[in-house]
Design a protein around this motif. Sequence first.
Motif, PDB file in Angstrom:
ATOM      1  N   TYR A  51       0.939  -1.210   0.005  1.00  0.00           N
ATOM      2  CA  TYR A  51      -0.038   0.074  -0.089  1.00  0.00           C
ATOM      3  C   TYR A  51       0.834   1.412  -0.198  1.00  0.00           C
ATOM      4  CZ  TYR A  51      -4.186  -2.681   1.353  1.00  0.00           C
ATOM      5  OH  TYR A  51      -5.082  -3.693   1.267  1.00  0.00           O
ATOM      6  N   LYS A  52       0.489   2.019  -0.522  1.00  0.00           N
ATOM      7  CA  LYS A  52       1.117   3.305  -0.765  1.00  0.00           C
ATOM      8  C   LYS A  52       0.169   4.586   0.048  1.00  0.00           C
ATOM      9  CE  LYS A  52       3.594   4.958  -4.241  1.00  0.00           C
ATOM     10  NZ  LYS A  52       4.003   5.318  -5.611  1.00  0.00           N
ATOM     11  N   LEU A  53       0.398   5.225   1.000  1.00  0.00           N
ATOM     12  CA  LEU A  53      -0.141   5.857   1.643  1.00  0.00           C
ATOM     13  C   LEU A  53       0.505   7.466   1.605  1.00  0.00           C
ATOM     14  CD1 LEU A  53      -0.862   3.938   4.921  1.00  0.00           C
ATOM     15  CD2 LEU A  53      -2.333   4.106   2.953  1.00  0.00           C
ATOM     16  N   PHE A  54      -0.327   8.220   1.213  1.00  0.00           N
ATOM     17  CA  PHE A  54       0.091   9.823   1.139  1.00  0.00           C
ATOM     18  C   PHE A  54      -0.689  10.499   2.205  1.00  0.00           C
ATOM     19  CE2 PHE A  54      -0.234  14.119  -0.753  1.00  0.00           C
ATOM     20  CZ  PHE A  54       1.101  14.226  -1.023  1.00  0.00           C
TER      21      PHE A  54
ATOM     22  N   LYS B  17       1.795  15.217  10.967  1.00  0.00           N
ATOM     23  CA  LYS B  17       1.894  14.159   9.780  1.00  0.00           C
ATOM     24  C   LYS B  17       3.308  13.529  10.036  1.00  0.00           C
ATOM     25  CE  LYS B  17       1.516  17.114   6.554  1.00  0.00           C
ATOM     26  NZ  LYS B  17       1.304  18.193   7.279  1.00  0.00           N
ATOM     27  N   THR B  18       4.458  13.852  10.207  1.00  0.00           N
ATOM     28  CA  THR B  18       5.671  13.383  10.523  1.00  0.00           C
ATOM     29  C   THR B  18       5.884  12.674  11.631  1.00  0.00           C
ATOM     30  OG1 THR B  18       6.682  15.085   8.927  1.00  0.00           O
ATOM     31  CG2 THR B  18       8.130  13.897  10.439  1.00  0.00           C
ATOM     32  N   ALA B  19       4.949  13.213  12.989  1.00  0.00           N
ATOM     33  CA  ALA B  19       5.185  12.511  14.157  1.00  0.00           C
ATOM     34  C   ALA B  19       4.309  11.151  13.997  1.00  0.00           C
ATOM     35  CB  ALA B  19       4.666  13.352  15.272  1.00  0.00           C
ATOM     36  N   LEU B  20       3.283  11.152  12.986  1.00  0.00           N
ATOM     37  CA  LEU B  20       2.428  10.086  13.070  1.00  0.00           C
ATOM     38  C   LEU B  20       3.367   8.885  12.187  1.00  0.00           C
ATOM     39  CD1 LEU B  20      -0.338   8.237  13.133  1.00  0.00           C
ATOM     40  CD2 LEU B  20      -0.574   9.528  10.954  1.00  0.00           C
ATOM     41  N   VAL B  21       4.021   9.298  11.316  1.00  0.00           N
ATOM     42  CA  VAL B  21       5.030   8.427  10.534  1.00  0.00           C
ATOM     43  C   VAL B  21       6.097   7.956  11.453  1.00  0.00           C
ATOM     44  CG1 VAL B  21       6.531   8.102   8.410  1.00  0.00           C
ATOM     45  CG2 VAL B  21       4.436   9.309   8.368  1.00  0.00           C
ATOM     46  N   ALA B  22       6.711   8.557  12.058  1.00  0.00           N
ATOM     47  CA  ALA B  22       7.492   8.368  13.158  1.00  0.00           C
ATOM     48  C   ALA B  22       7.152   7.255  14.226  1.00  0.00           C
ATOM     49  CB  ALA B  22       8.357   9.300  13.905  1.00  0.00           C
ATOM     50  N   TRP B  23       5.990   7.659  14.795  1.00  0.00           N
ATOM     51  CA  TRP B  23       5.527   6.665  15.732  1.00  0.00           C
ATOM     52  C   TRP B  23       5.253   5.362  14.958  1.00  0.00           C
ATOM     53  CZ3 TRP B  23       0.315   4.626  16.258  1.00  0.00           C
ATOM     54  CH2 TRP B  23       0.112   4.154  17.634  1.00  0.00           C
ATOM     55  N   LEU B  24       4.602   5.424  13.969  1.00  0.00           N
ATOM     56  CA  LEU B  24       4.200   4.071  13.360  1.00  0.00           C
ATOM     57  C   LEU B  24       5.499   3.111  12.948  1.00  0.00           C
ATOM     58  CD1 LEU B  24       1.284   4.901  10.857  1.00  0.00           C
ATOM     59  CD2 LEU B  24       1.253   3.559  12.700  1.00  0.00           C
ATOM     60  N   GLY B  25       6.552   3.853  12.526  1.00  0.00           N
ATOM     61  CA  GLY B  25       7.605   3.436  12.401  1.00  0.00           C
ATOM     62  C   GLY B  25       8.763   2.940  13.479  1.00  0.00           C
ATOM     63  N   GLY B  26       8.363   3.190  14.707  1.00  0.00           N
ATOM     64  CA  GLY B  26       8.944   3.033  15.962  1.00  0.00           C
ATOM     65  C   GLY B  26      10.295   3.818  16.033  1.00  0.00           C
ATOM     66  N   ILE B  27      10.383   5.127  15.203  1.00  0.00           N
ATOM     67  CA  ILE B  27      11.354   6.016  15.321  1.00  0.00           C
ATOM     68  C   ILE B  27      10.815   7.090  16.328  1.00  0.00           C
ATOM     69  CG2 ILE B  27      12.592   7.555  13.907  1.00  0.00           C
ATOM     70  CD1 ILE B  27      11.538   5.983  11.428  1.00  0.00           C
TER      71      ILE B  27
ATOM     72  N   ILE C  15       9.129  15.818   0.108  1.00  0.00           N
ATOM     73  CA  ILE C  15       8.219  14.479   0.527  1.00  0.00           C
ATOM     74  C   ILE C  15       9.322  13.748   1.193  1.00  0.00           C
ATOM     75  CG2 ILE C  15       7.012  12.426  -0.444  1.00  0.00           C
ATOM     76  CD1 ILE C  15       5.880  14.266  -2.462  1.00  0.00           C
ATOM     77  N   GLU C  16       8.839  12.973   2.241  1.00  0.00           N
ATOM     78  CA  GLU C  16       9.882  11.876   2.951  1.00  0.00           C
ATOM     79  C   GLU C  16       9.121  10.667   2.855  1.00  0.00           C
ATOM     80  OE1 GLU C  16      10.941  12.926   6.998  1.00  0.00           O
ATOM     81  OE2 GLU C  16      11.932  14.717   6.415  1.00  0.00           O
ATOM     82  N   ALA C  17       9.830   9.727   2.253  1.00  0.00           N
ATOM     83  CA  ALA C  17       9.209   8.485   1.973  1.00  0.00           C
ATOM     84  C   ALA C  17       9.804   7.378   2.829  1.00  0.00           C
ATOM     85  CB  ALA C  17       9.519   7.820   0.748  1.00  0.00           C
ATOM     86  N   THR C  18       8.844   6.767   3.860  1.00  0.00           N
ATOM     87  CA  THR C  18       9.238   5.742   4.577  1.00  0.00           C
ATOM     88  C   THR C  18       8.607   4.701   4.600  1.00  0.00           C
ATOM     89  OG1 THR C  18       9.387   7.653   6.422  1.00  0.00           O
ATOM     90  CG2 THR C  18       9.289   5.445   7.270  1.00  0.00           C
ATOM     91  N   THR C  19       9.377   3.291   4.230  1.00  0.00           N
ATOM     92  CA  THR C  19       8.832   2.066   4.078  1.00  0.00           C
ATOM     93  C   THR C  19       8.541   1.333   5.446  1.00  0.00           C
ATOM     94  OG1 THR C  19       9.800   2.048   1.987  1.00  0.00           O
ATOM     95  CG2 THR C  19       8.921  -0.130   2.781  1.00  0.00           C
TER      96      THR C  19
ATOM     97  N   TRP D 132       4.451   8.259   2.567  1.00  0.00           N
ATOM     98  CA  TRP D 132       4.792   9.374   1.856  1.00  0.00           C
ATOM     99  C   TRP D 132       4.295  10.568   2.455  1.00  0.00           C
ATOM    100  CZ3 TRP D 132       6.150   9.806  -3.615  1.00  0.00           C
ATOM    101  CH2 TRP D 132       6.594   8.581  -4.114  1.00  0.00           C
ATOM    102  N   ASP D 133       5.207  11.353   3.354  1.00  0.00           N
ATOM    103  CA  ASP D 133       4.767  12.548   4.157  1.00  0.00           C
ATOM    104  C   ASP D 133       5.175  13.797   3.289  1.00  0.00           C
ATOM    105  OD1 ASP D 133       4.504  14.123   6.216  1.00  0.00           O
ATOM    106  OD2 ASP D 133       6.365  13.633   7.155  1.00  0.00           O
TER     107      ASP D 133
END
Length: 104
Positions: free
Chosen positions: A44-47, A56-66, A78-82, A103-104
Amino acid sequence: PGWLLSPAGRPYLDSILHKNQRRAFGLLERPALPPALAVPTVTYKLFLAGRSGVGKTALVAWLGGIPVPPAHHETLGIEATTLFWPAKPRASGRPVLFQLHLWD
């Protein structure tokens, strides 16, 4: 719900962890699983879009365990995190590996 922590789900969880932290993968990388544990990958690609400073960036970091950045800084471009997320749907009973391109 506790499948990842069970003996059957633990190898899948171990494939995405490094030193008890979620491992960061590049766009072309994937977790290494033994051939006996090979599972289908669902991609899935989530934008994420929204106003500046909403998290938005905090959510991606939290989901990624960062660790979430303590201070706000504007994301330039755009910052892409897999992320990879193993799961075992109740309906099929067979594990799958979700590959999330955030994609943030």
